[in-house]
Scaffold this active site. Sequence first.
Site, PDB file in Angstrom:
ATOM      1  N   CYS A  59      -1.709  27.575  32.189  1.00 20.36           N
ATOM      2  CA  CYS A  59      -1.505  28.655  31.203  1.00 20.36           C
ATOM      3  C   CYS A  59      -1.550  28.054  29.912  1.00 20.36           C
ATOM      4  O   CYS A  59      -0.675  27.103  29.478  1.00 20.36           O
ATOM      5  CB  CYS A  59      -0.172  29.489  31.590  1.00 20.36           C
ATOM      6  SG  CYS A  59       0.424  29.799  30.163  1.00 20.36           S
ATOM      7  N   CYS A  62       1.372  28.133  27.465  1.00 19.74           N
ATOM      8  CA  CYS A  62       2.825  27.439  28.077  1.00 19.74           C
ATOM      9  C   CYS A  62       2.721  25.781  27.501  1.00 19.74           C
ATOM     10  O   CYS A  62       3.639  25.352  27.346  1.00 19.74           O
ATOM     11  CB  CYS A  62       2.471  27.469  29.377  1.00 19.74           C
ATOM     12  SG  CYS A  62       2.557  29.044  30.098  1.00 19.74           S
TER      13      CYS A  62
END
Lengths: 168, 74
Positions: A59, A62
């Site tokens: 991600c 993230c």
Amino acid sequence: MIRMLTGALMIAATFAAQAVEIGQVAPETRGQRLLYEQSLDIKELRGKTVLLDFWASWCGPCKQSLPMLDQMRTDLVAAGYPDMFEIVAVNLDEDPDAAKKFLKRYPVGYPVISDPEAELATLYKIPTMPTSFLIDPQGVVVWRHEGFRASELSEIRRRLVQTMNGEQ
Amino acid sequence: MSPLIRGLVAIVLLGALSACSTTPLKPWERGNLAEPTMAWDPDPLASQLDSHVYFSKEASTGGASVGGGGCGCN
């Protein structure tokens, strides 16, 4: 036949309504820690404010959120909130090795639990990656934050401090 | 069972079955889609080279993404 169909629809509706809502007590949230041979149950953290952060190594945001949340945690500990909160990360990688590799590059000081089967993600009905939930010392979910931008860190910090101080 | 109810049941079942094919991926199931190889433009260097060849050949300053024929008037 109609009764059976109605029954099936009612059961389906019950399951659909079981998402974690704001104001609701957090469901049983436990898992194996990613880097240690230990399990963690957030019930053990009752009495502390918990920021439960769902993430994955693939991600994009993230890569920014984990180091920034870690820095925020260090800053808050230094600011006099050492035993009042904890950040708990829930990793959703199917391959835990990918998450371990990520954490080698972006190490964090808070506990990370592994959820490769996405049981917790399903329970919390994560709408996007990353998503974090703020859980007050009584175990009640008080806020949900979807996604992550660097500019949103101040809001996360403000909410966290407010919850720690009991000002919701 | 009356024909109306039978028809209704058939529609509900058919709808339920066809809905399965359109179930979107959950946010945590997008790991494979996030792989660099799944990007529209997986190799920026190669695409830059392609773009260079294109605008050199077509004399279209600004490359393929800008409208116009290279006259510099847009």
